[in-house]
Structure formats: C-alpha cells, structure tokens
Design a protein around this motif. Sequence first.
Motif, PDB file in Angstrom:
ATOM      1  N   ASN A 101      -5.103   6.206  -7.924  1.00  0.00           N
ATOM      2  CA  ASN A 101      -4.105   6.186  -8.997  1.00  0.00           C
ATOM      3  C   ASN A 101      -4.762   6.279 -10.372  1.00  0.00           C
ATOM      4  O   ASN A 101      -4.291   7.012 -11.244  1.00  0.00           O
ATOM      5  N   ILE A 129       0.837  -1.202   0.000  1.00  0.00           N
ATOM      6  CA  ILE A 129       0.000   0.000   0.000  1.00  0.00           C
ATOM      7  C   ILE A 129       0.873   1.254   0.000  1.00  0.00           C
ATOM      8  O   ILE A 129       0.606   2.213  -0.729  1.00  0.00           O
ATOM      9  N   ALA A 130       1.949   1.223   0.776  1.00  0.00           N
ATOM     10  CA  ALA A 130       2.855   2.375   0.807  1.00  0.00           C
ATOM     11  C   ALA A 130       3.466   2.613  -0.568  1.00  0.00           C
ATOM     12  O   ALA A 130       3.544   3.745  -1.046  1.00  0.00           O
ATOM     13  N   SER A 165       2.318   1.578  -3.589  1.00  0.00           N
ATOM     14  CA  SER A 165       1.426   1.921  -4.693  1.00  0.00           C
ATOM     15  C   SER A 165       0.840   3.320  -4.543  1.00  0.00           C
ATOM     16  O   SER A 165       0.266   3.850  -5.477  1.00  0.00           O
ATOM     17  N   SER A 166       1.015   3.944  -3.372  1.00  0.00           N
ATOM     18  CA  SER A 166       0.520   5.321  -3.279  1.00  0.00           C
ATOM     19  C   SER A 166       1.617   6.355  -3.511  1.00  0.00           C
ATOM     20  O   SER A 166       1.399   7.543  -3.350  1.00  0.00           O
ATOM     21  N   ARG A 182      -4.703   6.330   2.425  1.00  0.00           N
ATOM     22  CA  ARG A 182      -3.614   6.343   3.409  1.00  0.00           C
ATOM     23  C   ARG A 182      -3.708   7.497   4.396  1.00  0.00           C
ATOM     24  O   ARG A 182      -3.085   7.473   5.442  1.00  0.00           O
ATOM     25  N   GLN A 190      -6.223  -1.310  -0.559  1.00  0.00           N
ATOM     26  CA  GLN A 190      -5.524  -1.364  -1.849  1.00  0.00           C
ATOM     27  C   GLN A 190      -6.437  -0.842  -2.955  1.00  0.00           C
ATOM     28  O   GLN A 190      -6.000  -0.132  -3.856  1.00  0.00           O
ATOM     29  N   ILE A 196      -6.512   2.971  -2.994  1.00  0.00           N
ATOM     30  CA  ILE A 196      -5.311   3.569  -3.588  1.00  0.00           C
ATOM     31  C   ILE A 196      -5.287   3.355  -5.096  1.00  0.00           C
ATOM     32  O   ILE A 196      -4.924   4.246  -5.856  1.00  0.00           O
TER      33      ILE A 196
END
Lengths: 408, 408
Positions: B180, A14-15, A17-18, B137, B173, B176
Amino acid sequence: MNEKDFQEILDIGIALSSEHDLSKLLDKILSKAQEVTGADGGSIYLVKKDKMIFKASRNKTLLEKFGPEKMKEIVKTFVIPVTKKSMAGYTVVTGKLLNISDVKNIPSSADYSYDPAFDKKYGYDTVSMLVIPMINRDGEVTGVLQLINSMENGHPVAFKTSHEKIISSFSSQAAISIANAELNEDLKNAHFDTIFRLSEAAECRDKETANHIKRVSHYSRLLSEKLGWSPEACELIFWSSPMHDIGKLGIPDAILQKPGPLTPEERAVMEQHTVIGALVLKDSSIPVIAKSRIVALTHHEKYDGTGYPQKIKGEDIPLEGRIVALADVYDALSSKRVYKPPMPEEKVISILKEGKGTHFDPVLIELLLENMKKIAEIREEFSDKESDYDNFLNIKTIDLKTLLKQER
Amino acid sequence: MNEKDFQEILDIGIALSSEHDLSKLLDKILSKAQEVTGADGGSIYLVKKDKMIFKASRNKTLLEKFGPEKMKEIVKTFVIPVTKKSMAGYTVVTGKLLNISDVKNIPSSADYSYDPAFDKKYGYDTVSMLVIPMINRDGEVTGVLQLINSMENGHPVAFKTSHEKIISSFSSQAAISIANAELNEDLKNAHFDTIFRLSEAAECRDKETANHIKRVSHYSRLLSEKLGWSPEACELIFWSSPMHDIGKLGIPDAILQKPGPLTPEERAVMEQHTVIGALVLKDSSIPVIAKSRIVALTHHEKYDGTGYPQKIKGEDIPLEGRIVALADVYDALSSKRVYKPPMPEEKVISILKEGKGTHFDPVLIELLLENMKKIAEIREEFSDKESDYDNFLNIKTIDLKTLLKQER
C-alpha cells in the motif's frame, strides 16, 4: 473470543487492507460483516464533518425480491446530518454501538428513533439492528456500519454479544482501510486534475475549448469499452487521451494560429506536434504517461498508411492511437470552432463512413456508429458555451482580488 | 497464541496499515518485531523480481556503540540477488522461515550459510536469527524480515516458537502495508512526473531549459526548510513551484520570444502570465494545485509593492510567492540563457543584496546568502548542458522508430 474468531478477524483485516477501490472495499466490509453475524442487510455511512453520506448497502431479501437493477435505485446515496435522532447519528455523536433486538420496542424516551418509511415503501420488515461506529486511530468516528436482521433458520433474531465484539474489532481495520482507499482516490484525482488542467491550458493556444479534451476522453473510453477492454484499460485511455496534442506547445503561433491554409513547409512543422508530444512524454515508467506518449505520437496516422509522422498502417498503428484519431476527428467535425459552425450529424457520419478503412479503423467506425446515442449524450454533457471560445482573451475583466484567496 | 498475543497482532496490524510513508512504515515494522521478540537487531529486504533490496535496519547495540550518524552509514542500502545461498534469499525461494539458534552451528550441508563479514567489520556478535518471508495475498514473497539476537537478561538466546507464530502472523499485514505504501508513492510520483513534464514543456516556448524548473523547485524547498517549515509544507512548495510560469501558455510568441526590449503595451500583456497561470489553476481543492495558483499569481510581486499584477507589498505577498520570486530571479541571474552567459557569483549576490527589502523579502535574502554552499550544490546538480538549449529545435534528427516502443 476464541482462536477461530481471532483468525477470522485477522483474515478480514488483511482482505480489507489490500482493497484499494473504495466502493469494492465498502461492499467487502458489508459482506464480511454479514458473513460473521448472519445479517440479512447492512449499510455504511461515511462521516464528513457534520454530515453522514450513505455510501453502500446490501440486502439479501430485497435483492431477491427486486433484482440487481432496481436494487441500485433503492439504495441510492443520500446525505443526512449527524444528530442523535438517527441511530447511525447517535453512534457517531456518542462513539457507542447500539444493539437493538427489535426496533419496534425502542422506548420513546430514547434519543433516537426508528424511521419505518423505508420498510413501508419496499415491504421490508426490520427487526434487529446492530449499529457500530467505525473509529480511526485518532479516536474519531469516520463511519457507521449498520447491520439489519441477524437471521437464524430464516427468521430475524437479536444480534449476539459475540457479534458486537467481532464487528467492533474489525471495524477499526475497516475505518483505516476506508481512509487508505480515500487517500488513494485523492492522489489519483490530484494527478488527473493536473493532466486535465495543463492539457486544457495547452489547447487554448490553438483556440480549442477545454471541453474538446473532455469529449475526446469520453469518446475514447466509450470506444475502448465497446472493444471489450478491461475497466483498468478503459480508465487508462480516458486519462491518456487528454495529452494527445501536448506537442503543439512546440509549434510557433505563426503556424498554429494561421487563419488560412498552411504551405507545405508550414504543414511539415505542424505535423511535428506528434513527435514533440512523444518527446515531452518519453521515457516514463508511469502507465498513463507511457500510454499518452503512444497516443500523442500516433493519433494522426491513417489506417491506409497515408497519415503522419511514421506513415504506418492498419494494425501497425497502436489501437489507442486509432481510437483517439477517430474520437478527435469526430469531435472536430461535430463541434463548433471559432472558424466554423458544427457540421450536421448526417454530414459527419457520411464523412466518417467515407474514411472507413482508409482514414479510420473499420471496426472502430462500426462501434462509433452503433453507439451514436451515447456519443450524443457525451456531446451534450460537455457542450461548449460561447464564453469558452475566448478563455484567455478576456483576462482584463477578471477581478484580481477574487483570484487571491490565500489558502495557507 | 493467547488472547493478549492476538490483541497485540490486531493492534500492530492497525498501526501498520495506517502508516503511508514507506520508510517510516519499515521502521515501525522493525520496532514492533523487536518489541514482540526482544530482538537486538533487525533488517528488512524488499524483493523486486530476482533482486532483494536491503531497505531498513535497526540495531540497539550498534546504535549505542556508534551513534545515529555513523549508524546511517553502516546500514546503507544495497542489492543482492535472490538465491538460496543467503538466509534471506532462502526464505524467498522456499517461502519458509528460518529459526536458527546459533549461526555458527549452521551445518555445511545447508543451502545457505552465514557471512560473518559484517560482524567482523563492526565488532558485532550475531548468534540467533529469525528470518521470515513476508507473503502477500497472492502468495508471493515480497519481502523478508530478518531478526537478530533475541535478548534475555542481556544475552542472546534462541528465538522461541511463539515468536515464530506471532511474527509470521503479523508479517502478512506488513507485506500488504508495504504494498500500500509503495502504491501511494507510485501515485505521488506519477502526479509529480506529470507536473514536471508539462511545466518543462510549457517553459520551452520561452527558451528556458528543463533544469531551470528543477533548480527553482530545489532552491524554494531549501528556503522553506531554512524557514523551519514542516517536511510536508516544504514538499508542497517543491511541487508547487514548477508551475509558476504556466500562464506563459497564454502569451503570444511575438511577445514571449521578442529578442529586444518590450514596449509598455507588450509588457502589460507579458505581465498577465501571472493572472493566466492563476486562471489555469483556479478552484482546485487539491493542495498542490491550490498552492501552485498562489505561486503563479504572486511570484512577480516585489516586497516594496512595485511588482505585478496586484502591486501588493511585504507580508501581504504570500510567503510562497516571495520564496519563488527570489528562487526564480536568483536562477535567471546565475544561469546561462540563450541571450546571455551566467553572471559571476559576486555580481549575483550584489544584485540580490541591493534588492533586499525592495524587491526581495529581507529574511529570505539572508537565508539564501547563509546557504550559498547548498545553493551551489543544487546549481551544479541540475546544470544545463548545451543540448538543453534547443530542446524542440532539433526534432528532425530524432529517430522515429526509437520513439515508438509500444508498451502495451
């Protein structure tokens, strides 16, 4: 793997992909890999066709030894061919990871070998390595994550099998995040390429050179940096300033290209290029277009309110308008035009100083004068060549066939 | 959760983060959520400020009952306010999921209630629901995933606690990946907005209207679709055709705006707008720019080799050049210009037919004639208003203050 490991991998995914900025992303991949494995150092190669580009690197020991400035120099980017001879290349060709407990014990029968040149040069002692291919969803190896010296109690030990599993698992997410960040960069570059091309094309009617636009963009960004703006805001003015004169599209040749001085009526028409520019760029929710509109409309206002089209003054003039106004005039004075040679630097500076507080924002004038060295570097980098002055005039000499490479 | 569940979540995460197209992504999120929970149906809301946009939906039972066409109609997008009264809104406001075994048993004391209108209208029987906030996030709820009727042996049963865990885990996920995909769309839209604005601005020197460019883009895409091109290729020609006349920037007003017929010398200069356009767009690795260059260079070639600038013929003319040539001429004939009224449709068609195989690609002429209904719809949708004809001429009447909304 246990539940904690899995949760860690999910969180890392998650970190990663953001994060849309490629260099920040690579750094994040490395630091996460270091966290998980205790590696002292690590590097990332990106695979482009038959080449690998060394793109990012971290090393705790060397950072401590040399400091951040020298470190940047040490880990400069380079390109190597994809072959089995290097460990990174081996993982690309085979798609398999390498977990080597001591690089000094690699048998001479192996396809790959360890090159000790780097260690010798910087006094580093590479012992263990974990080299992992980053594989995308199509099964292609798009990068390599190379970790060095798993540390335990201050000593390098071999990477564990559990490390292999965790890193392999998160490396697919890393591969996709890298592809996403690259796609983002491509989209941004495509947009900015279009802005520059069309702005340049529009300027050519005015017999300005393409480099004029680039210099103004760079000067504007420099001034915004010195004002302490955020990197994003500086980037935004860089991409917003090229369209400052786009409204000249609406000005007739007879006025735009008139060799002598303009009559008051002609001048009034000419001044409308600011408003026409704002019309071309109006009603957009897109940041770079919205900002470009403000720049187009206000880059001929003067600090004492004697500019145009609105005759606003001082802080009422948007700061980006004041910045581009100064950058634009500085460039007009300091570079060659078809009708005049460049003005000597002292003369330019004295004119700008005269305009401090009347024509120009006094703070910006000070910033410009304090940074003349950087300004000169930009001027040099984007200096005009003789051929730039008749861009569209020599089209008869162009070979049509070379123009028509059909990319389909 | 067991190792299998974790691996599944990891795989889903990777599948989601490699999908850049928003509507495909939402569909993928729903189908994965259905797979994992056995849900019969599901929907996704995206949260935009104080509104929720119903963006995607899947339902196996209804799809079987009504078929794909009717289904599209049933699940049309709508917007509702974010309040605790709806279940989706409740999860947005509280950040908590709802796992409801039977919507008919929701106590009247609950903040939210179930609205049976949809079930009644389409003869569906909603029993269990799992409504899960998608959280980014920064801890913001950016969407809601709503699943309906977990099926076991053909009957709806309650969603399990294990479903809650898995879906909650993959929904971060999903949040995010959605962000994206939206960023990607924003970047593309920003690029295309710039292409249209600047192309339109350039056309205005020629007294063409802004809508001319839009119509030509739509006609070109329609023709490419009818040729059976891939969606990506059709999209590419849509965005490449606006710049077909960008080279007119290099043509003097005296020729570009001459009211009467051109002399042979003037005509030769005018024809150079194709080459100038190619020069403006040369040497780009960006697909839309590279394609635009081909269109700019070749959109005045004729099928029999009597066009310009290269006098190439037939299949030697790139297909995108042939497409835009036809779209451009069709639009010139069928729409009003400052110097002429629109030509009656029969007359346009007879001229095009006359040019079949001489001026125009015979295949494309046939495709155009077969699709006159769609062509007419495009013409209607982007028809010119009177005010479009003097875009830049009435700037004196514009209120400067309304132009300067300072978005900083």
